[in-house]
Design a protein around this motif. Structure first.
Motif, mmCIF file in Angstrom:
data_model
loop_
_atom_site.group_PDB
_atom_site.id
_atom_site.type_symbol
_atom_site.label_atom_id
_atom_site.label_comp_id
_atom_site.label_asym_id
_atom_site.label_seq_id
_atom_site.Cartn_x
_atom_site.Cartn_y
_atom_site.Cartn_z
ATOM 1 N N GLU A 1 0.805 -1.220 0.000
ATOM 2 C CA GLU A 1 0.000 0.000 0.000
ATOM 3 C C GLU A 1 0.839 1.272 0.000
ATOM 4 O OE1 GLU A 1 -3.038 -0.024 2.962
ATOM 5 O OE2 GLU A 1 -3.948 -1.872 2.205
ATOM 6 N N ARG B 1 -7.194 4.931 2.919
ATOM 7 C CA ARG B 1 -6.874 3.739 2.130
ATOM 8 C C ARG B 1 -7.816 3.752 0.924
ATOM 9 N NH1 ARG B 1 -8.051 -0.871 3.959
ATOM 10 N NH2 ARG B 1 -6.405 -2.011 2.865
ATOM 11 N N THR C 1 -4.721 -1.260 -3.531
ATOM 12 C CA THR C 1 -5.101 -0.227 -2.562
ATOM 13 C C THR C 1 -3.850 0.531 -2.159
ATOM 14 O OG1 THR C 1 -6.956 -1.530 -1.703
ATOM 15 C CG2 THR C 1 -6.104 0.218 -0.286
ATOM 16 N N ARG D 1 -2.229 3.653 0.392
ATOM 17 C CA ARG D 1 -2.418 4.362 1.648
ATOM 18 C C ARG D 1 -1.787 5.750 1.559
ATOM 19 N NH1 ARG D 1 -2.437 2.230 7.281
ATOM 20 N NH2 ARG D 1 -1.569 3.808 8.702
#
Length: 315
Positions: free
Chosen positions: A76, A196, A238, A240
């Motif tokens: 991420e 996220r 995904t 972050r």
């Protein structure tokens, strides 16, 4: 496999977030290469010539071997994971799209410009395709005898193939944390905000925007930039993003609202979260001080009253 492992280590340091025109040159095993990221909008069946600049930064002659690999999001953070054994079909894998470069001999401090043709197949899948063109160097006399365990430097290639493009992001989570601990209750700042964001489309996109913080009365407290480095989110991954509000003294309930724009159609992504800042230790100290002050004032008042009564009785 060791060659690939060291390649991953170096390439993981190349953030997917920088715009190609702003990306700093990458250096590994005596090679400086630029740009480190190329974003290509391509049509099916067309050939595009990529211009790369490579520099031998060492004081000796080197021969650089070239490799092409597919990659995907490693985690991420936005770092890439090089796929050393990619089994993607030719319509999806960038490996077969890039014309082989071969070995590149470079004298000490020599710079060479490379023109690398990339041909997008007529049957290529629409959407995003991701590869890395990387180089690893050895001394000329070691070309036939040594097994290179050297790190490699590379150029990340992000190709957007025209056609049925789906740009779609969603906020998987939006929360606050203190240090590494997730929480919505704080004694004092700073407060870290975490988004996220998942890409459910078929092409890489850059969500860019602001996060605003308001107090319980609706008064604006702060505005923070989200994804200021213009990081890409790859499909089926995904990423972050974090921002920190470096404000120590706050009190009460706060609301954070994030508003991001992304894609070629001007789509908007929005979300809110709330958190509380209660400096309970400070409040306890203040209450204790107030209690002591009230006690002292009451004692002084009582003494004063006794003196007044005594004086009145003496008269």
């Amino acid at each position: 496999m060791l060659v690939g492992f060291f390649a991953i280590v170096v390439l993981a340091a190349i953030a997917l977030g920088s715009h190609p025109a702003q990306a700093a040159p990458s250096t590994a095993q005596g090679l400086q290469i630029s740009p480190v990221i190329i974003e290509l909008n391509a049509d099916k069946g067309q050939t595009y010539n990529l211009k790369l600049s490579v520099l031998n930064v060492t004081t000796g002659d080197l021969v650089f071997k070239s490799f092409v690999n597919d990659f995907k999001a490693k985690d991420e953070t936005g770092n890439p994971q090089v796929l050393l054994t990619s089994d993607l079909p030719p319509s999806a894998s960038v490996i077969s799209w890039v014309q082989p470069i071969g070995n590149i001999p470079l004298a000490a401090k020599q710079t060479k410009t490379l023109i690398v043709p990339v041909t997008v197949p007529a049957n290529a899948e629409s959407g995003g395709h991701y590869g890395v063109i990387r180089f690893s160097g050895t001394a000329p006399e070691e070309q036939e005898t040594s097994v290179s365990l050297a790190a490699s430097a590379g150029v990340l290639l992000l190709v957007r193939v025209s056609g049925q493009i789906t740009e779609n992001l969603k906020i998987s989570e939006f929360f606050t944390q203190k240090g590494s601990q997730r929480t919505s209750w704080f004694e004092t700042g700073p407060v870290t905000f975490v988004e996220r964001i998942s890409n459910t489309g078929n092409v890489h996109v850059k969500p860019i925007g602001d996060l605003t913080v308001s107090n319980m009365f609706g008064k604006h407290v702060a505005t923070l930039k989200v994804n200021e480095t213009k990081g890409n989110i790859l499909p089926a991954s995904t990423r972050r993003f974090e921002q920190t509000l470096n404000k120590k003294w706050m009190l009460g309930k706060y609301t954070a609202a994030v508003n991001l724009a992304y894609g070629t159609q001007g789509k908007v992504l929005a979300g809110t979260t709330t958190f509380w800042v209660i400096p309970y230790k400070l409040i306890i100290v203040i209450l204790i001080v107030l209690a002591v002050l009230i006690f002292l004032i009451r004692m002084l008042v009582k003494r004063y009253n006794r003196r007044v009564i005594q004086k009145a009785q003496q008269k």
